[in-house]
Motif scaffolding. Sequence first.
Motif, PDB file in Angstrom:
ATOM      1  N   GLN A   1      14.948 -14.503  34.115  1.00  0.00           N
ATOM      2  CA  GLN A   1      15.326 -15.785  33.556  1.00  0.00           C
ATOM      3  C   GLN A   1      15.476 -15.666  32.055  1.00  0.00           C
ATOM      4  O   GLN A   1      14.960 -14.742  31.454  1.00  0.00           O
TER       5      GLN A   1
ATOM      6  N   VAL B   1      15.658 -18.395  28.570  1.00  0.00           N
ATOM      7  CA  VAL B   1      15.728 -19.725  27.983  1.00  0.00           C
ATOM      8  C   VAL B   1      17.030 -19.809  27.199  1.00  0.00           C
ATOM      9  O   VAL B   1      17.274 -19.015  26.301  1.00  0.00           O
ATOM     10  N   LYS B   2      17.878 -20.769  27.570  1.00  0.00           N
ATOM     11  CA  LYS B   2      19.181 -20.895  26.931  1.00  0.00           C
ATOM     12  C   LYS B   2      19.167 -21.902  25.788  1.00  0.00           C
ATOM     13  O   LYS B   2      19.811 -21.706  24.776  1.00  0.00           O
TER      14      LYS B   2
ATOM     15  N   CYS C   1      14.006 -27.985  28.259  1.00  0.00           N
ATOM     16  CA  CYS C   1      14.053 -26.530  28.184  1.00  0.00           C
ATOM     17  C   CYS C   1      15.011 -26.050  29.280  1.00  0.00           C
ATOM     18  O   CYS C   1      14.660 -26.028  30.455  1.00  0.00           O
TER      19      CYS C   1
ATOM     20  N   TYR D   1      17.318 -23.217  31.129  1.00  0.00           N
ATOM     21  CA  TYR D   1      17.221 -21.777  31.320  1.00  0.00           C
ATOM     22  C   TYR D   1      18.223 -21.297  32.359  1.00  0.00           C
ATOM     23  O   TYR D   1      18.763 -22.079  33.137  1.00  0.00           O
TER      24      TYR D   1
ATOM     25  N   GLN E   1       9.916 -15.679  28.258  1.00  0.00           N
ATOM     26  CA  GLN E   1      11.020 -16.180  27.459  1.00  0.00           C
ATOM     27  C   GLN E   1      10.503 -17.369  26.667  1.00  0.00           C
ATOM     28  O   GLN E   1       9.891 -18.278  27.239  1.00  0.00           O
TER      29      GLN E   1
END
Length: 161
Positions: A20, A22-23, A38, A40, A116
Motif C-alpha cells: 500500500q 499513502v497517496k 488519508c 491510499y 506508509q
Amino acid sequence: MNPTVGIAVILTVLQAAHCQMVKDLSACLLGQNLRVDCRYENKTDNPLTYEFSITKDNRKHVIHSTISVSENIYRSRANVTMHKNLVCLHLQSFTTSDEGIYMCELRATNDYTGNQIKNITVIKDKLEKCAGFSLLIQNTSWLLLLLLSLPLLQAVDFVSL
C-alpha cells in the motif's frame, strides 16, 4: 551476477512487495468537527492497520489507532471510518488546542517494506469546509439519497413524455 543487475532485481522485488502507499492526506472542518482523509493505494487484500496521531510541542499524541493505544484525551472524541482506499479520522469539538501536525500511518499485514506515513499541518483558521458531496457519502445513507432524488427522476420522465 553483475552488481547492477542484482540491484535492479532487488528493487523490482521490493517494489512488487510494496502493498500500500499513502497517496494523499487532507483535512477539513465539518461544523465544529475535524475530518482528516488519508487516501491510499492498496495492492493487496491483506488487512490494513492505521494510526492517526498529532505532534505538538515536539511530542507525539496518538488520537486513534489499531497499531497502538490511543491517549485518553482523544478516546471519547475520535472515531475512524474506512471506505475503499480511504481512512477518515473524525475528531469532535475541534479547537485551537487540537492544532498541530497530523500524521496518518498505514500498514498492511505481511507488508515487510515498512509503514506508509504522511503528515499535514492543521490550523483551525486555515481549514476549509468539507465539500458537500463528500458529506453525503459520509453521513447519509444511499437509500435516503435515492428517496430524495425520486421526485427529480419523476420530473425528468414526465417532461420526456
